[in-house]
Write an enzyme that holds these catalytic residues in place. Structure first.
Site, PDB file in Angstrom:
ATOM      1  N   SER A   1      48.256  48.484  51.690  1.00 34.32           N
ATOM      2  CA  SER A   1      47.281  47.888  50.778  1.00 34.32           C
ATOM      3  C   SER A   1      47.143  46.374  50.936  1.00 34.32           C
ATOM      4  O   SER A   1      46.115  45.814  50.573  1.00 34.32           O
ATOM      5  CB  SER A   1      47.659  48.210  49.325  1.00 34.32           C
ATOM      6  OG  SER A   1      48.972  47.758  49.034  1.00 34.32           O
TER       7      SER A   1
ATOM      8  N   ASP B   1      47.914  41.291  40.851  1.00 38.55           N
ATOM      9  CA  ASP B   1      48.370  42.456  40.086  1.00 38.55           C
ATOM     10  C   ASP B   1      49.883  42.546  40.211  1.00 38.55           C
ATOM     11  O   ASP B   1      50.544  41.530  40.445  1.00 38.55           O
ATOM     12  CB  ASP B   1      47.655  43.739  40.544  1.00 38.55           C
ATOM     13  CG  ASP B   1      47.929  44.098  42.004  1.00 38.55           C
ATOM     14  OD1 ASP B   1      48.827  43.486  42.632  1.00 38.55           O
ATOM     15  OD2 ASP B   1      47.258  45.008  42.527  1.00 38.55           O
TER      16      ASP B   1
ATOM     17  N   HIS C   1      50.244  42.577  44.639  1.00 38.10           N
ATOM     18  CA  HIS C   1      49.407  41.947  45.655  1.00 38.10           C
ATOM     19  C   HIS C   1      49.073  40.491  45.322  1.00 38.10           C
ATOM     20  O   HIS C   1      48.770  40.169  44.175  1.00 38.10           O
ATOM     21  CB  HIS C   1      48.118  42.748  45.823  1.00 38.10           C
ATOM     22  CG  HIS C   1      48.363  44.200  46.106  1.00 38.10           C
ATOM     23  ND1 HIS C   1      48.339  45.164  45.108  1.00 38.10           N
ATOM     24  CD2 HIS C   1      48.655  44.835  47.258  1.00 38.10           C
ATOM     25  CE1 HIS C   1      48.607  46.343  45.651  1.00 38.10           C
ATOM     26  NE2 HIS C   1      48.797  46.173  46.950  1.00 38.10           N
TER      27      HIS C   1
END
Length: 404
Positions: free
Chosen positions: A61, A368, A371
Site C-alpha cells: 500500500s 492514517d 501511511h
C-alpha cells in the site's frame, strides 16, 4: 476503401509510437554488442525530457496507486475521502492525503504523467508506455501475507501480471517502431529489452506487511509457533531475491528498492499498547532494522546472480526516523498521531470514511494509522532521488541510476 483506411491507421499508429520513442531510438546503436559501451540513449538530454523511459512498480500500500479499487473483495482500499483530499484527482486509491512516494519520484524523473494502475482496464496500449503500477495494498513478500487482508494481488501475481499482460502488450505497441529504427540491429540481440526495458526503473516497496500482518500478528501466528526472527527475516530476503531475479530474467536492469519504514513508530502499532507521547515499539523497529540490513546486503550481493543489474536502495526508515527524532528541524509538530480519524473496522489502519482530518497536513508524519502524508512521501522521494549520503540512498541515488 475500408482496407485503405485500416492500413492508414496502422501506419499512423507506428509513426505515433516512433515519435514517443524518438529520444530512445535516435541514439540506439546495437545495444548490448559489448559490455561497457555507451548507453542506447544519448546521455545529453534536454532538461525537460524524462530521465527514464518508464517506471514499473511492485509492492504494497505504500506504493499502491489504486489497484485495489478494481479488486472485488478487497477491504484494503483508499478510494474515499479523506484520502486524496490534497490530490488533484481526489480519492484515487493512494493511501495518503496527496501523493505517494511513486508520484513524487515520477515528478523528479520528469515522467510525462502519473504511472497508471495495472488493474484499471484503461492501462493498456499507449497508456502503459511510460510505466505501470502493479502494487497492491495489503500484500507482502510471502503469498499468504496478502491472504490475511482479503483479496489482494500478491507480489508473485504482480510480477506475473507484468510478464503475461503488460510485457507482450508493450512489445506489440513498439514492434513497428522497433522494426523501423533497429533493422540493422545485430542478430541475437533484442532491441526491446536493450533499448527500452534496460532504460526503465523497476521499483519495489514491500516487506512491512510480512511483519505487521504475519510475524507479529497474534491471530495468525502464536508466539510458540513463530520461527526465530533471523530465520524468518532471511526467508523473506531469499524469497524477495527470487522475485528480483525473475524480473531480471524478464529484462529488468535498473532496480530501486525501498526499505521498510519504522513500523514500530506508526500510530497503529503504538495504539495496540496504548502508548502516549513519542515512544516507539522497539521490538518491531528492531525486526524492521534487521530486514533492512539484510536487504542492503542483498543489494551488495546481487551482482553475482544478476551481473548486469544496478540498484539504488532507498532508506526510508532512516529518512522518516530522522523526522520523528528531530521534528522541529523538519517543520513537523505531530509524530505520534494520525492526521485522520481512524475507522474502527480497519484494525487501526485506515481513515474513517468522510471522517475528520487535521487542518495542516504538512505538520503530520502519518496521515492514517500506517501511511505517511504527502509531505513525508515527497521528502523520501527527494532524498532517494538526489541525496549524496549512503544513509539515504545506497550505493547510488535514483538520479545516478537513471543516468547509467
Amino acid at each position: 476503401m475500408a482496407k485503405r483506411v485500416k492500413n492508414f491507421l496502422t501506419v499512423m499508429s507506428i509513426i505515433f509510437i516512433s515519435m514517443l520513442l524518438q529520444p530512445l531510438h535516435g541514439h540506439c546503436k546495437a545495444a548490448g554488442v559489448a559490455r561497457g559501451r555507451r548507453s542506447c540513449i544519448d546521455k545529453a538530454r534536454g532538461k525537460k525530457q524524462r530521465q527514464v523511459e518508464g517506471m514499473f512498480v511492485f509492492g504494497s500500500s505504500l506504493v499502491d496507486n489504486g489497484n485495489n479499487n478494481f479488486i472485488n473483495g478487497s477491504v484494503v482500499r483508499a478510494d474515499y475521502l479523506p484520502y486524496g483530499v490534497d490530490f488533484p484527482l481526489g480519492p484515487s486509491g493512494r493511501f495518503s492525503n496527496g501523493r505517494n512516494v511513486i508520484d513524487a519520484l515520477g515528478e523528479l524523473l520528469r515522467l510525462p504523467g502519473l504511472v497508471p494502475p495495472f488493474a484499471d482496464p484503461a492501462t493498456r496500449g499507449r497508456a502503459a508506455l511510460h510505466g505501470v503500477n502493479f502494487a497492491s495494498g495489503g500484500s507482502g513478500i510471502l503469498d499468504h501475507t496478502g491472504q490475511l487482508t482479503g483479496a489482494v494481488m500478491s507480489l508473485r501475481q504482480q510480477i506475473t501480471n507484468f510478464e503475461a499482460v503488460t510485457l507482450p502488450d508493450l512489445r506489440a505497441q513498439m514492434h513497428g517502431a522497433m522494426a523501423i529504427n533497429n533493422h540493422r540491429m545485430k542478430k541475437g540481440h533484442d532491441p526491446f529489452r536493450e533499448c527500452y526495458l534496460s532504460k526503465c526503473l523497476f521499483v519495489i516497496g514491500t516487506g512491512g506487511n510480512d511483519y505487521l500482518l504475519n510475524y507479529f500478528n497474534p491471530r495468525n501466528n502464536g508466539t510458540e509457533d513463530r520461527p526465530p526472527l533471523l530465520e524468518f527475516t532471511r526467508s523473506l530476503i531469499t524469497k524477495l531475491s527470487e522475485h528480483l531475479q525473475r524480473l531480471y530474467s524478464l529484462g529488468a536492469r535498473k532496480f530501486v528498492v525501498f526499505s521498510i519504514q519504522p513500523n514500530g513508530c506508526t500510530p497503529v502499532v503504538r495504539s495496540f499498547l496504548n502508548l502516549t507521547g513519542d515512544a516507539c515499539i522497539e521490538p518491531v523497529n528492531d525486526a524492521v532494522a534487521l530486514f533492512n540490513s539484510e536487504l542492503r546486503r542483498l543489494v551488495d550481493d546481487a551482482r553475482s546472480r544478476m551481473p548486469a543489474a544496478r540498484f539504488s536502495y532507498i532508506n526510508s526508515y532512516r529518512i522518516i526516523k530522522d523526522m520523528l527524532d528531530h521534528p522541529a528541524k523538519h517543520g513537523v509538530k505531530e509524530t505520534g498521531r494520525a492526521c485522520c480519524g481512524i475507522s474502527r473496522d480497519s484494525s487501526g489502519v485506515l481513515c474513517e470514511k468522510e471522517g475528520p482530518i487535521c487542518r495542516d497536513r504538512t505538520k503530520y508524519v502519518f496521515f492514517d494509522g500506517l501511511h505517511p502524508t504527502d509531505a513525508v512521501n515527497a521528502r523520501i522521494a527527494r532524498k532517494g532521488y538526489g541525496s549524496s549520503s549512503p544513509e539515504h540512498a545506497y550505493p547510488i541515488n535514483v538520479k545516478q541510476l537513471a543516468m547509467l
